[in-house]
Design a protein around this motif. Structure first.
Motif, PDB file in Angstrom:
ATOM      1  N   GLN A  39      22.928   9.156 -36.224  1.00 39.61           N
ATOM      2  CA  GLN A  39      24.146   9.706 -35.644  1.00 39.61           C
ATOM      3  C   GLN A  39      23.825  10.824 -34.648  1.00 39.61           C
ATOM      4  N   GLU A  40      22.876  11.694 -34.975  1.00 39.40           N
ATOM      5  CA  GLU A  40      22.472  12.763 -34.061  1.00 39.40           C
ATOM      6  C   GLU A  40      21.868  12.190 -32.785  1.00 39.40           C
ATOM      7  N   THR A  45      22.297  11.004 -27.020  1.00 39.94           N
ATOM      8  CA  THR A  45      22.241  10.010 -25.943  1.00 39.94           C
ATOM      9  C   THR A  45      23.554   9.971 -25.162  1.00 39.94           C
ATOM     10  N   ILE A  46      24.665  10.004 -25.883  1.00 45.27           N
ATOM     11  CA  ILE A  46      25.969   9.993 -25.216  1.00 45.27           C
ATOM     12  C   ILE A  46      26.142  11.246 -24.369  1.00 45.27           C
ATOM     13  N   THR A  47      25.753  12.397 -24.919  1.00 46.37           N
ATOM     14  CA  THR A  47      25.876  13.656 -24.187  1.00 46.37           C
ATOM     15  C   THR A  47      25.047  13.631 -22.911  1.00 46.37           C
ATOM     16  N   TYR A  54      28.450  12.876 -14.832  1.00 44.69           N
ATOM     17  CA  TYR A  54      29.183  13.974 -14.210  1.00 44.69           C
ATOM     18  C   TYR A  54      28.422  14.516 -12.997  1.00 44.69           C
ATOM     19  N   SER A  55      27.112  14.657 -13.133  1.00 45.72           N
ATOM     20  CA  SER A  55      26.305  15.152 -12.008  1.00 45.72           C
ATOM     21  C   SER A  55      26.416  14.224 -10.809  1.00 45.72           C
TER      22      SER A  55
END
Length: 73
Positions: A39-40, A45-47, A54-55
Motif C-alpha cells: 500500500q505504501e 508511485t501515485i504521488t 502536474y509539472s
C-alpha cells in the motif's frame, strides 16, 4: 396452512440469501486486504506520477501563446 408454508419458505430463502451475501462480503474483505508495504509503494508511485503530470501541465501552461494585449503591454 399453505400461507404458513409460504412464510416458512420465504423465511428460509431470505436467511439463505443473507448467509450467502455475508459469505461473499467476508471473502471480498479477506482478498482485498493489502499488505502495508504494498500500500505504501502504491501511494508513493501515485504521488510521483501525479507530481510528474502536474509539472508537465505547468510547463505547458507557460508555453501557451501570449495574447496581443499582453505583448503590447
Amino acid at each position: 396452512m399453505k400461507s404458513n408454508i409460504r412464510e416458512i419458505i420465504r423465511y428460509m430463502d431470505d436467511t439463505t440469501l443473507e448467509k450467502s451475501n455475508d459469505k461473499k462480503k467476508d471473502k471480498q474483505e479477506s482478498t482485498s486486504t493489502i499488505p502495508e508495504e504494498v500500500q505504501e509503494f502504491v501511494n508513493l508511485t501515485i504521488t510521483e506520477h501525479m507530481g510528474k503530470a502536474y509539472s508537465e501541465w505547468k510547463l505547458n501552461q507557460d508555453k501557451e501563446p501570449v495574447s496581443e494585449i499582453e505583448k503590447k503591454y
